[in-house]
Write a protein that holds these residues in place. Structure first.
Motif, PDB file in Angstrom:
ATOM      1  N   LYS A   1       0.839  -1.195   0.000  1.00 46.82           N
ATOM      2  CA  LYS A   1       0.000   0.000   0.000  1.00 46.82           C
ATOM      3  C   LYS A   1       0.874   1.246   0.000  1.00 46.82           C
ATOM      4  CE  LYS A   1      -3.443  -1.947   3.105  1.00 46.82           C
ATOM      5  NZ  LYS A   1      -2.801  -2.311   4.352  1.00 46.82           N
ATOM      6  N   VAL A   2       0.324   2.327  -0.520  1.00 53.43           N
ATOM      7  CA  VAL A   2       1.049   3.598  -0.547  1.00 53.43           C
ATOM      8  C   VAL A   2       1.600   3.926   0.838  1.00 53.43           C
ATOM      9  CG1 VAL A   2       0.780   6.090  -0.829  1.00 53.43           C
ATOM     10  CG2 VAL A   2      -0.245   4.552  -2.478  1.00 53.43           C
ATOM     11  N   GLU A   3       0.772   3.683   1.827  1.00 49.82           N
ATOM     12  CA  GLU A   3       1.169   3.996   3.190  1.00 49.82           C
ATOM     13  C   GLU A   3       2.413   3.215   3.615  1.00 49.82           C
ATOM     14  OE1 GLU A   3      -2.517   4.000   5.195  1.00 49.82           O
ATOM     15  OE2 GLU A   3      -1.497   4.283   7.126  1.00 49.82           O
ATOM     16  N   GLU A   4       2.447   1.937   3.235  1.00 46.44           N
ATOM     17  CA  GLU A   4       3.607   1.114   3.571  1.00 46.44           C
ATOM     18  C   GLU A   4       4.835   1.593   2.801  1.00 46.44           C
ATOM     19  OE1 GLU A   4       1.026  -2.970   4.311  1.00 46.44           O
ATOM     20  OE2 GLU A   4       1.696  -2.484   2.301  1.00 46.44           O
ATOM     21  N   LEU A   5       4.591   1.972   1.562  1.00 50.86           N
ATOM     22  CA  LEU A   5       5.692   2.474   0.744  1.00 50.86           C
ATOM     23  C   LEU A   5       6.294   3.727   1.376  1.00 50.86           C
ATOM     24  CD1 LEU A   5       7.278   2.336  -1.928  1.00 50.86           C
ATOM     25  CD2 LEU A   5       5.560   3.826  -2.913  1.00 50.86           C
ATOM     26  N   ILE A   6       5.431   4.594   1.854  1.00 55.44           N
ATOM     27  CA  ILE A   6       5.913   5.816   2.488  1.00 55.44           C
ATOM     28  C   ILE A   6       6.731   5.478   3.720  1.00 55.44           C
ATOM     29  CG2 ILE A   6       5.177   7.890   3.736  1.00 55.44           C
ATOM     30  CD1 ILE A   6       2.944   8.122   1.678  1.00 55.44           C
ATOM     31  N   GLY A   7       6.266   4.471   4.462  1.00 53.66           N
ATOM     32  CA  GLY A   7       7.026   4.019   5.623  1.00 53.66           C
ATOM     33  C   GLY A   7       8.436   3.623   5.218  1.00 53.66           C
ATOM     34  N   LEU A   8       8.550   2.898   4.119  1.00 49.75           N
ATOM     35  CA  LEU A   8       9.862   2.444   3.664  1.00 49.75           C
ATOM     36  C   LEU A   8      10.705   3.593   3.141  1.00 49.75           C
ATOM     37  CD1 LEU A   8       8.925  -0.833   1.792  1.00 49.75           C
ATOM     38  CD2 LEU A   8      10.113  -0.622   3.978  1.00 49.75           C
ATOM     39  N   THR A   9      10.078   4.503   2.439  1.00 49.11           N
ATOM     40  CA  THR A   9      10.872   5.579   1.839  1.00 49.11           C
ATOM     41  C   THR A   9      11.331   6.584   2.880  1.00 49.11           C
ATOM     42  OG1 THR A   9       8.857   6.723   1.222  1.00 49.11           O
ATOM     43  CG2 THR A   9       9.916   5.435  -0.482  1.00 49.11           C
ATOM     44  N   ASN A  10      10.745   6.521   4.076  1.00 53.85           N
ATOM     45  CA  ASN A  10      11.247   7.376   5.149  1.00 53.85           C
ATOM     46  C   ASN A  10      12.703   7.077   5.454  1.00 53.85           C
ATOM     47  OD1 ASN A  10       9.089   8.951   5.636  1.00 53.85           O
ATOM     48  ND2 ASN A  10       8.271   7.699   7.280  1.00 53.85           N
ATOM     49  N   SER A  11      13.131   5.848   5.155  1.00 58.03           N
ATOM     50  CA  SER A  11      14.526   5.529   5.443  1.00 58.03           C
ATOM     51  C   SER A  11      15.449   6.019   4.333  1.00 58.03           C
ATOM     52  CB  SER A  11      14.690   4.031   5.681  1.00 58.03           C
ATOM     53  OG  SER A  11      13.574   3.324   5.246  1.00 58.03           O
ATOM     54  N   GLY A  12      14.953   6.843   3.478  1.00 58.87           N
ATOM     55  CA  GLY A  12      15.842   7.547   2.565  1.00 58.87           C
ATOM     56  C   GLY A  12      15.714   7.139   1.120  1.00 58.87           C
ATOM     57  N   LYS A  13      15.441   5.870   0.847  1.00 59.88           N
ATOM     58  CA  LYS A  13      15.415   5.449  -0.542  1.00 59.88           C
ATOM     59  C   LYS A  13      14.064   5.831  -1.145  1.00 59.88           C
ATOM     60  CE  LYS A  13      16.717   1.525  -3.342  1.00 59.88           C
ATOM     61  NZ  LYS A  13      17.767   2.140  -4.131  1.00 59.88           N
TER      62      LYS A  13
END
Ligand code: ASP
Ligand code: MG
Length: 458
Positions: free
Chosen positions: A240-252
Protein backbone atom coordinates in the motif's frame (compact mmCIF):
# COMPACT_ATOMS: atom_id res chain seq x y z
CA UNK A 1 -31.46 10.94 -22.62
CA UNK A 2 -27.87 10.60 -21.35
CA UNK A 3 -26.84 13.95 -22.76
CA UNK A 4 -29.31 16.23 -20.92
CA UNK A 5 -28.69 14.29 -17.75
CA UNK A 6 -24.93 14.77 -17.99
CA UNK A 7 -25.42 18.41 -18.89
CA UNK A 8 -27.50 18.93 -15.78
CA UNK A 9 -24.98 17.08 -13.66
CA UNK A 10 -21.99 19.12 -14.83
CA UNK A 11 -22.42 21.73 -12.16
CA UNK A 12 -19.89 24.31 -13.40
CA UNK A 13 -21.60 27.41 -14.69
CA UNK A 14 -19.51 28.50 -17.61
CA UNK A 15 -20.53 26.84 -20.81
CA UNK A 16 -17.13 25.91 -22.09
CA UNK A 17 -16.12 23.97 -18.97
CA UNK A 18 -19.51 22.34 -18.98
CA UNK A 19 -19.09 21.32 -22.57
CA UNK A 20 -15.68 19.86 -21.84
CA UNK A 21 -16.98 17.88 -18.88
CA UNK A 22 -19.94 16.44 -20.73
CA UNK A 23 -17.77 15.70 -23.72
CA UNK A 24 -15.19 13.90 -21.56
CA UNK A 25 -17.76 11.80 -19.76
CA UNK A 26 -19.26 10.82 -23.08
CA UNK A 27 -15.83 9.97 -24.37
CA UNK A 28 -15.06 7.81 -21.38
CA UNK A 29 -18.48 6.13 -21.58
CA UNK A 30 -18.03 5.72 -25.29
CA UNK A 31 -14.64 4.18 -24.79
CA UNK A 32 -15.93 1.75 -22.21
CA UNK A 33 -19.04 0.72 -24.09
CA UNK A 34 -17.64 0.76 -27.56
CA UNK A 35 -14.44 -1.18 -27.15
CA UNK A 36 -14.09 -1.99 -23.49
CA UNK A 37 -10.38 -1.78 -24.19
CA UNK A 38 -7.88 -1.55 -21.44
CA UNK A 39 -6.27 1.81 -20.98
CA UNK A 40 -2.75 2.11 -19.59
CA UNK A 41 -0.50 4.96 -18.69
CA UNK A 42 3.11 3.87 -18.99
CA UNK A 43 5.94 6.00 -17.71
CA UNK A 44 9.54 5.31 -18.59
CA UNK A 45 12.11 6.65 -16.15
CA UNK A 46 15.38 8.15 -17.28
CA UNK A 47 17.34 4.92 -16.75
CA UNK A 48 14.99 3.08 -19.14
CA UNK A 49 15.72 5.66 -21.84
CA UNK A 50 19.42 6.17 -21.25
CA UNK A 51 20.44 5.42 -24.87
CA UNK A 52 19.02 4.66 -28.29
CA UNK A 53 19.02 0.94 -27.74
CA UNK A 54 17.00 1.30 -24.56
CA UNK A 55 14.54 3.68 -26.19
CA UNK A 56 14.02 1.22 -29.04
CA UNK A 57 13.42 -1.55 -26.53
CA UNK A 58 10.93 0.58 -24.60
CA UNK A 59 9.07 1.45 -27.79
CA UNK A 60 8.81 -2.26 -28.63
CA UNK A 61 7.33 -2.95 -25.22
CA UNK A 62 4.67 -0.33 -25.89
CA UNK A 63 4.10 -1.70 -29.40
CA UNK A 64 3.37 -5.15 -28.00
CA UNK A 65 0.55 -3.76 -25.86
CA UNK A 66 -0.81 -1.66 -28.73
CA UNK A 67 -0.98 -4.78 -30.88
CA UNK A 68 -3.16 -6.37 -28.21
CA UNK A 69 -5.57 -3.47 -28.65
CA UNK A 70 -4.66 -1.75 -25.39
CA UNK A 71 -4.98 2.03 -25.48
CA UNK A 72 -1.99 3.70 -24.01
CA UNK A 73 -0.49 7.03 -23.04
CA UNK A 74 3.29 7.12 -22.78
CA UNK A 75 4.99 9.49 -20.35
CA UNK A 76 8.73 9.86 -20.53
CA UNK A 77 11.50 11.21 -18.33
CA UNK A 78 14.61 12.79 -19.71
CA UNK A 79 17.20 10.34 -21.07
CA UNK A 80 19.48 8.94 -18.36
CA UNK A 81 21.00 11.66 -16.21
CA UNK A 82 20.09 14.49 -18.57
CA UNK A 83 18.29 16.54 -15.93
CA UNK A 84 21.30 16.37 -13.59
CA UNK A 85 23.61 17.41 -16.42
CA UNK A 86 21.41 20.29 -17.49
CA UNK A 87 21.21 21.50 -13.90
CA UNK A 88 24.98 21.25 -13.44
CA UNK A 89 25.56 23.12 -16.67
CA UNK A 90 23.16 25.90 -15.78
CA UNK A 91 24.73 26.12 -12.37
CA UNK A 92 28.28 26.37 -13.63
CA UNK A 93 27.33 28.83 -16.34
CA UNK A 94 25.14 31.12 -14.27
CA UNK A 95 25.31 30.12 -10.60
CA UNK A 96 22.73 31.90 -8.53
CA UNK A 97 21.95 34.27 -11.38
CA UNK A 98 19.85 31.61 -13.08
CA UNK A 99 16.18 32.58 -12.95
CA UNK A 100 13.92 29.68 -11.97
CA UNK A 101 11.61 30.32 -14.94
CA UNK A 102 14.60 30.08 -17.30
CA UNK A 103 15.91 26.98 -15.55
CA UNK A 104 12.54 25.30 -16.14
CA UNK A 105 12.55 26.24 -19.78
CA UNK A 106 16.00 24.68 -20.08
CA UNK A 107 15.21 21.55 -18.02
CA UNK A 108 12.09 20.90 -20.05
CA UNK A 109 14.33 20.18 -23.03
CA UNK A 110 15.40 16.89 -21.43
CA UNK A 111 11.89 15.44 -21.44
CA UNK A 112 10.93 17.13 -24.68
CA UNK A 113 13.84 15.52 -26.47
CA UNK A 114 13.18 12.04 -25.18
CA UNK A 115 9.44 12.33 -25.95
CA UNK A 116 10.24 13.35 -29.53
CA UNK A 117 12.59 10.43 -29.96
CA UNK A 118 10.12 8.05 -28.36
CA UNK A 119 7.20 9.03 -30.55
CA UNK A 120 9.40 8.75 -33.62
CA UNK A 121 10.44 5.28 -32.50
CA UNK A 122 6.80 4.25 -32.12
CA UNK A 123 5.96 5.61 -35.54
CA UNK A 124 8.87 3.71 -37.06
CA UNK A 125 7.27 0.53 -35.70
CA UNK A 126 4.14 1.35 -37.67
CA UNK A 127 1.98 2.93 -34.96
CA UNK A 128 0.26 6.27 -34.86
CA UNK A 129 1.91 8.34 -32.16
CA UNK A 130 1.85 11.99 -31.29
CA UNK A 131 4.45 13.97 -29.44
CA UNK A 132 2.75 16.52 -27.17
CA UNK A 133 4.72 19.70 -26.67
CA UNK A 134 4.26 22.18 -23.82
CA UNK A 135 4.29 24.98 -26.32
CA UNK A 136 1.32 23.63 -28.22
CA UNK A 137 -2.35 24.33 -27.55
CA UNK A 138 -2.99 20.71 -26.67
CA UNK A 139 -0.61 20.68 -23.71
CA UNK A 140 -2.45 19.02 -20.81
CA UNK A 141 -0.60 19.71 -17.53
CA UNK A 142 -1.47 23.13 -16.10
CA UNK A 143 0.34 24.38 -12.99
CA UNK A 144 0.78 27.39 -10.77
CA UNK A 145 3.88 29.53 -11.30
CA UNK A 146 6.11 28.10 -8.57
CA UNK A 147 8.93 27.52 -11.01
CA UNK A 148 11.13 24.46 -10.38
CA UNK A 149 8.53 23.03 -8.06
CA UNK A 150 5.20 23.83 -9.59
CA UNK A 151 1.97 22.46 -8.28
CA UNK A 152 -0.54 21.14 -10.81
CA UNK A 153 -3.91 22.89 -10.88
CA UNK A 154 -5.95 19.77 -10.59
CA UNK A 155 -9.28 20.61 -12.22
CA UNK A 156 -7.68 22.52 -15.09
CA UNK A 157 -5.20 19.71 -15.76
CA UNK A 158 -7.81 16.97 -15.60
CA UNK A 159 -10.08 18.85 -18.00
CA UNK A 160 -7.25 19.58 -20.35
CA UNK A 161 -5.97 16.00 -20.32
CA UNK A 162 -9.43 14.71 -21.25
CA UNK A 163 -10.01 17.37 -23.86
CA UNK A 164 -6.68 16.87 -25.58
CA UNK A 165 -5.74 13.25 -25.12
CA UNK A 166 -9.06 11.41 -25.38
CA UNK A 167 -9.73 12.33 -29.02
CA UNK A 168 -6.26 11.06 -29.92
CA UNK A 169 -6.78 7.80 -28.11
CA UNK A 170 -10.14 7.35 -29.78
CA UNK A 171 -8.44 7.67 -33.13
CA UNK A 172 -5.90 5.03 -32.29
CA UNK A 173 -3.10 7.55 -31.74
CA UNK A 174 -0.73 7.04 -28.81
CA UNK A 175 0.10 10.33 -27.12
CA UNK A 176 3.70 10.61 -25.96
CA UNK A 177 3.85 13.19 -23.18
CA UNK A 178 7.08 14.56 -21.76
CA UNK A 179 6.78 14.11 -18.00
CA UNK A 180 7.89 16.54 -15.31
CA UNK A 181 6.77 19.61 -17.28
CA UNK A 182 3.88 21.95 -16.66
CA UNK A 183 2.59 25.15 -18.12
CA UNK A 184 1.09 28.12 -16.32
CA UNK A 185 -2.30 29.48 -17.30
CA UNK A 186 -0.48 32.28 -19.12
CA UNK A 187 1.67 29.86 -21.09
CA UNK A 188 5.02 29.76 -19.29
CA UNK A 189 6.85 26.44 -18.89
CA UNK A 190 7.30 25.10 -15.37
CA UNK A 191 8.64 21.87 -13.89
CA UNK A 192 7.07 19.80 -11.15
CA UNK A 193 10.16 19.16 -9.03
CA UNK A 194 12.62 16.26 -9.25
CA UNK A 195 11.01 12.95 -10.09
CA UNK A 196 8.01 14.88 -11.36
CA UNK A 197 7.29 12.66 -14.32
CA UNK A 198 5.52 10.22 -11.98
CA UNK A 199 3.14 13.05 -11.14
CA UNK A 200 2.46 13.54 -14.84
CA UNK A 201 1.60 9.86 -15.22
CA UNK A 202 -0.66 9.89 -12.16
CA UNK A 203 -2.56 12.96 -13.33
CA UNK A 204 -3.14 11.51 -16.78
CA UNK A 205 -4.28 8.16 -15.39
CA UNK A 206 -6.62 9.97 -13.01
CA UNK A 207 -8.18 12.07 -15.76
CA UNK A 208 -8.64 9.13 -18.11
CA UNK A 209 -9.68 6.63 -15.43
CA UNK A 210 -6.92 4.37 -16.71
CA UNK A 211 -6.92 0.72 -15.69
CA UNK A 212 -3.34 0.75 -14.53
CA UNK A 213 -0.23 2.89 -14.34
CA UNK A 214 3.05 1.19 -15.16
CA UNK A 215 6.29 2.77 -14.04
CA UNK A 216 9.09 1.23 -16.04
CA UNK A 217 12.38 1.60 -14.24
CA UNK A 218 15.69 -0.21 -13.67
CA UNK A 219 14.72 -2.46 -10.76
CA UNK A 220 12.43 -5.47 -10.65
CA UNK A 221 10.17 -3.81 -8.14
CA UNK A 222 10.35 -2.92 -4.49
CA UNK A 223 12.43 -5.36 -2.49
CA UNK A 224 12.18 -6.71 1.03
CA UNK A 225 15.38 -4.76 1.78
CA UNK A 226 18.01 -2.76 -0.04
CA UNK A 227 20.08 -5.33 -1.99
CA UNK A 228 23.14 -3.18 -1.30
CA UNK A 229 22.67 -3.84 2.41
CA UNK A 230 21.29 -7.35 2.62
CA UNK A 231 21.71 -10.61 0.69
CA UNK A 232 18.86 -12.68 -0.73
CA UNK A 233 16.31 -9.91 -0.98
CA UNK A 234 12.93 -10.78 -2.47
CA UNK A 235 10.56 -8.74 -4.52
CA UNK A 236 7.42 -7.52 -2.76
CA UNK A 237 4.37 -8.44 -4.85
CA UNK A 238 2.04 -5.81 -3.55
CA UNK A 239 2.05 -3.00 -1.03
CA UNK A 240 0.00 0.00 0.00
CA UNK A 241 1.05 3.60 -0.55
CA UNK A 242 1.17 4.00 3.19
CA UNK A 243 3.61 1.11 3.57
CA UNK A 244 5.69 2.47 0.74
CA UNK A 245 5.91 5.82 2.49
CA UNK A 246 7.03 4.02 5.62
CA UNK A 247 9.86 2.44 3.66
CA UNK A 248 10.87 5.58 1.84
CA UNK A 249 11.25 7.38 5.15
CA UNK A 250 14.53 5.53 5.44
CA UNK A 251 15.84 7.55 2.57
CA UNK A 252 15.42 5.45 -0.54
CA UNK A 253 12.87 7.00 -2.84
CA UNK A 254 11.01 4.71 -5.21
CA UNK A 255 8.40 7.28 -6.07
CA UNK A 256 8.74 10.86 -4.99
CA UNK A 257 6.59 11.87 -2.09
CA UNK A 258 5.11 14.75 -3.97
CA UNK A 259 4.08 12.47 -6.83
CA UNK A 260 2.47 10.00 -4.42
CA UNK A 261 0.04 12.69 -3.37
CA UNK A 262 -1.37 12.51 -6.89
CA UNK A 263 -1.69 8.76 -7.09
CA UNK A 264 -5.33 8.07 -7.87
CA UNK A 265 -6.92 6.00 -5.11
CA UNK A 266 -8.46 3.30 -7.26
CA UNK A 267 -5.75 2.89 -9.90
CA UNK A 268 -2.90 0.50 -9.20
CA UNK A 269 0.68 1.38 -10.02
CA UNK A 270 2.95 -1.42 -11.19
CA UNK A 271 6.69 -0.95 -10.98
CA UNK A 272 8.52 -3.07 -13.53
CA UNK A 273 12.05 -3.45 -14.78
CA UNK A 274 12.23 -2.28 -18.37
CA UNK A 275 15.36 -4.39 -18.88
CA UNK A 276 13.00 -7.40 -18.96
CA UNK A 277 11.65 -6.05 -22.23
CA UNK A 278 7.97 -6.70 -21.45
CA UNK A 279 5.36 -4.57 -19.72
CA UNK A 280 3.51 -7.72 -18.63
CA UNK A 281 6.31 -8.93 -16.34
CA UNK A 282 5.61 -9.13 -12.65
CA UNK A 283 6.71 -6.21 -10.60
CA UNK A 284 5.50 -4.59 -7.44
CA UNK A 285 1.92 -3.35 -7.40
CA UNK A 286 1.21 -0.28 -5.30
CA UNK A 287 -2.35 0.17 -4.13
CA UNK A 288 -4.43 2.87 -2.50
CA UNK A 289 -3.56 6.47 -1.86
CA UNK A 290 -2.29 8.57 0.95
CA UNK A 291 -4.16 11.41 2.61
CA UNK A 292 -2.82 14.54 0.96
CA UNK A 293 -2.64 16.66 4.04
CA UNK A 294 -1.61 16.35 7.62
CA UNK A 295 -4.44 15.16 9.79
CA UNK A 296 -4.98 14.47 13.46
CA UNK A 297 -7.14 11.68 14.80
CA UNK A 298 -7.85 10.26 18.17
CA UNK A 299 -7.99 6.65 19.36
CA UNK A 300 -11.59 6.28 20.45
CA UNK A 301 -10.91 4.44 23.69
CA UNK A 302 -8.51 5.37 26.46
CA UNK A 303 -5.01 3.98 26.73
CA UNK A 304 -2.43 3.70 29.48
CA UNK A 305 1.32 3.67 29.47
CA UNK A 306 3.02 0.89 31.39
CA UNK A 307 6.56 1.95 32.20
CA UNK A 308 9.27 -0.42 33.33
CA UNK A 309 12.61 0.68 34.61
CA UNK A 310 15.72 -1.37 35.20
CA UNK A 311 19.16 -1.77 33.74
CA UNK A 312 20.15 -2.63 30.21
CA UNK A 313 16.57 -3.44 29.35
CA UNK A 314 17.21 -3.03 25.66
CA UNK A 315 19.54 -6.06 25.84
CA UNK A 316 17.10 -8.19 27.79
CA UNK A 317 15.57 -10.21 24.99
CA UNK A 318 14.17 -12.70 27.53
CA UNK A 319 12.25 -9.93 29.29
CA UNK A 320 10.88 -8.73 25.95
CA UNK A 321 9.81 -12.20 24.97
CA UNK A 322 8.08 -12.75 28.33
CA UNK A 323 6.24 -9.45 28.12
CA UNK A 324 5.12 -10.11 24.57
CA UNK A 325 3.90 -13.60 25.39
CA UNK A 326 1.87 -12.20 28.32
CA UNK A 327 0.20 -9.83 25.87
CA UNK A 328 -0.40 -12.61 23.40
CA UNK A 329 -1.89 -14.91 26.07
CA UNK A 330 -4.53 -12.30 26.80
CA UNK A 331 -4.98 -11.24 23.19
CA UNK A 332 -4.08 -7.64 23.95
CA UNK A 333 -3.20 -5.11 21.27
CA UNK A 334 0.06 -3.28 21.80
CA UNK A 335 -0.67 0.26 20.59
CA UNK A 336 2.87 1.50 20.73
CA UNK A 337 6.16 1.10 22.46
CA UNK A 338 9.27 3.12 23.26
CA UNK A 339 12.48 1.72 24.58
CA UNK A 340 15.90 2.93 25.54
CA UNK A 341 18.74 1.49 27.50
CA UNK A 342 17.20 1.46 30.95
CA UNK A 343 13.48 1.78 30.49
CA UNK A 344 10.63 0.76 28.32
CA UNK A 345 7.06 1.94 27.87
CA UNK A 346 4.20 -0.06 26.45
CA UNK A 347 0.99 1.70 25.43
CA UNK A 348 -2.02 -0.53 25.97
CA UNK A 349 -5.81 -0.24 25.80
CA UNK A 350 -6.96 0.84 29.24
CA UNK A 351 -9.69 -1.76 29.47
CA UNK A 352 -7.18 -4.56 28.91
CA UNK A 353 -4.39 -3.50 31.16
CA UNK A 354 -5.78 -5.07 34.32
CA UNK A 355 -5.73 -8.46 32.61
CA UNK A 356 -2.05 -8.32 31.96
CA UNK A 357 -0.66 -6.39 34.87
CA UNK A 358 -0.19 -9.42 37.15
CA UNK A 359 1.61 -11.17 34.33
CA UNK A 360 3.89 -8.20 33.71
CA UNK A 361 4.61 -7.97 37.39
CA UNK A 362 5.71 -11.62 37.44
CA UNK A 363 8.22 -10.73 34.75
CA UNK A 364 9.47 -7.85 36.91
CA UNK A 365 9.97 -10.14 39.89
CA UNK A 366 11.59 -12.89 37.86
CA UNK A 367 14.13 -10.74 36.07
CA UNK A 368 16.89 -9.00 37.93
CA UNK A 369 17.17 -6.52 35.08
CA UNK A 370 13.74 -5.00 35.72
CA UNK A 371 13.29 -3.05 38.89
CA UNK A 372 9.64 -2.02 38.90
CA UNK A 373 6.68 -1.05 36.80
CA UNK A 374 4.25 1.84 36.94
CA UNK A 375 0.97 2.58 35.21
CA UNK A 376 0.09 6.04 33.95
CA UNK A 377 -3.32 7.70 34.34
CA UNK A 378 -5.91 7.33 31.58
CA UNK A 379 -4.50 8.81 28.36
CA UNK A 380 -5.73 9.64 24.90
CA UNK A 381 -3.67 8.59 21.90
CA UNK A 382 -3.65 11.22 19.19
CA UNK A 383 -2.10 10.46 15.83
CA UNK A 384 -0.85 13.20 13.57
CA UNK A 385 -0.35 11.70 10.15
CA UNK A 386 0.76 12.93 6.79
CA UNK A 387 2.78 11.96 3.78
CA UNK A 388 4.98 14.98 4.31
CA UNK A 389 5.79 14.52 7.93
CA UNK A 390 9.35 13.34 7.71
CA UNK A 391 10.17 16.06 5.20
CA UNK A 392 8.67 18.96 7.06
CA UNK A 393 11.16 20.32 9.53
CA UNK A 394 9.95 21.23 12.98
CA UNK A 395 6.53 19.59 13.02
CA UNK A 396 7.22 17.83 16.28
CA UNK A 397 8.30 21.07 17.83
CA UNK A 398 5.31 22.99 16.49
CA UNK A 399 2.93 20.33 17.70
CA UNK A 400 4.37 20.17 21.20
CA UNK A 401 4.52 23.95 21.48
CA UNK A 402 0.88 24.22 20.50
CA UNK A 403 -0.10 21.78 23.24
CA UNK A 404 2.19 23.49 25.73
CA UNK A 405 0.59 26.86 24.99
CA UNK A 406 -2.73 25.38 26.10
CA UNK A 407 -1.17 23.94 29.24
CA UNK A 408 -1.58 20.44 27.87
CA UNK A 409 1.03 18.01 29.06
CA UNK A 410 2.37 15.36 26.68
CA UNK A 411 2.69 12.10 28.58
CA UNK A 412 4.46 10.32 25.82
CA UNK A 413 5.40 10.66 22.19
CA UNK A 414 6.91 8.60 19.46
CA UNK A 415 7.21 8.99 15.71
CA UNK A 416 6.83 6.17 13.29
CA UNK A 417 6.66 6.05 9.49
CA UNK A 418 4.38 8.95 8.67
CA UNK A 419 2.80 9.45 12.08
CA UNK A 420 3.50 11.24 15.30
CA UNK A 421 1.78 9.48 18.21
CA UNK A 422 1.09 11.71 21.19
CA UNK A 423 -0.39 10.84 24.55
CA UNK A 424 -2.37 13.45 26.46
CA UNK A 425 -4.71 13.41 29.42
CA UNK A 426 -7.90 11.57 28.46
CA UNK A 427 -10.16 14.23 30.01
CA UNK A 428 -8.64 16.97 27.82
CA UNK A 429 -8.53 15.05 24.55
CA UNK A 430 -11.11 17.15 22.70
CA UNK A 431 -9.25 20.33 23.52
CA UNK A 432 -5.96 18.75 22.50
CA UNK A 433 -7.35 17.55 19.20
CA UNK A 434 -8.78 20.96 18.41
CA UNK A 435 -5.47 22.64 19.19
CA UNK A 436 -3.66 20.19 16.91
CA UNK A 437 -6.13 20.67 14.10
CA UNK A 438 -5.62 24.42 14.23
CA UNK A 439 -1.85 23.97 14.26
CA UNK A 440 -2.07 21.71 11.24
CA UNK A 441 -4.06 24.31 9.37
CA UNK A 442 -1.35 26.83 10.16
CA UNK A 443 1.40 24.46 9.01
CA UNK A 444 -0.41 23.89 5.75
CA UNK A 445 -0.47 27.62 5.08
CA UNK A 446 3.22 27.88 5.86
CA UNK A 447 3.97 24.97 3.57
CA UNK A 448 2.08 26.72 0.77
CA UNK A 449 4.13 29.84 1.35
CA UNK A 450 7.39 27.88 1.34
CA UNK A 451 6.47 26.30 -1.95
CA UNK A 452 5.64 29.66 -3.44
CA UNK A 453 9.17 30.67 -2.49
CA UNK A 454 10.40 28.01 -4.89
CA UNK A 455 11.94 25.82 -2.29
CA UNK A 456 12.11 22.60 -4.30
CA UNK A 457 11.20 19.41 -2.50
CA UNK A 458 14.06 16.99 -2.97
N1 ASP B 1 13.90 14.17 -15.34
C1 ASP B 1 13.38 14.63 -14.10
C2 ASP B 1 14.32 14.25 -12.97
O1 ASP B 1 15.30 13.60 -13.20
C3 ASP B 1 12.01 14.16 -13.82
C4 ASP B 1 11.86 12.69 -13.68
O2 ASP B 1 12.72 11.91 -14.02
O3 ASP B 1 10.81 12.27 -13.22
O4 ASP B 1 14.07 14.61 -11.85
MG1 MG C 1 15.11 11.13 -13.91
Amino acid sequence: MVLPLLWALAEKTDKQTKFVRVFSVLHVLGGVIEIGNKMLVVKFGGSSLANGEKIAKAAKMVAKKLKEGVRLVVVVSAMGKTTDKLLETVDSALGSKAKPADVDDILSMGERTSARIFSTALKSLGFKARYIDPQSEEWPIITDDSFMNAEPILDKSLDSIRRNLLPLLENGVTPVVPGFIGKTVDGRITTLGRGGSDTTAFLIAHALSADEIILATDVDGIMTADPKLVKDVRKIGELKVEELIGLTNSGKKFIHRKALRYKPEGIDVKIVNSARGDLDVDGTIIKGSFPRDLSASINESPVVAVTMVGKELSKASKVMLDLFSKLEEKGIDLLGMSIDHDSLIMYLPENAVRDVLEGFHEVVLKSDRVLALAVSPKLALIRVRGAYLSETPGVLNTVSEALYSQGLNIYGVFTITSSICLFVEWGRRVEALKTLEETIKQLRLEEEALRKDNKPLT
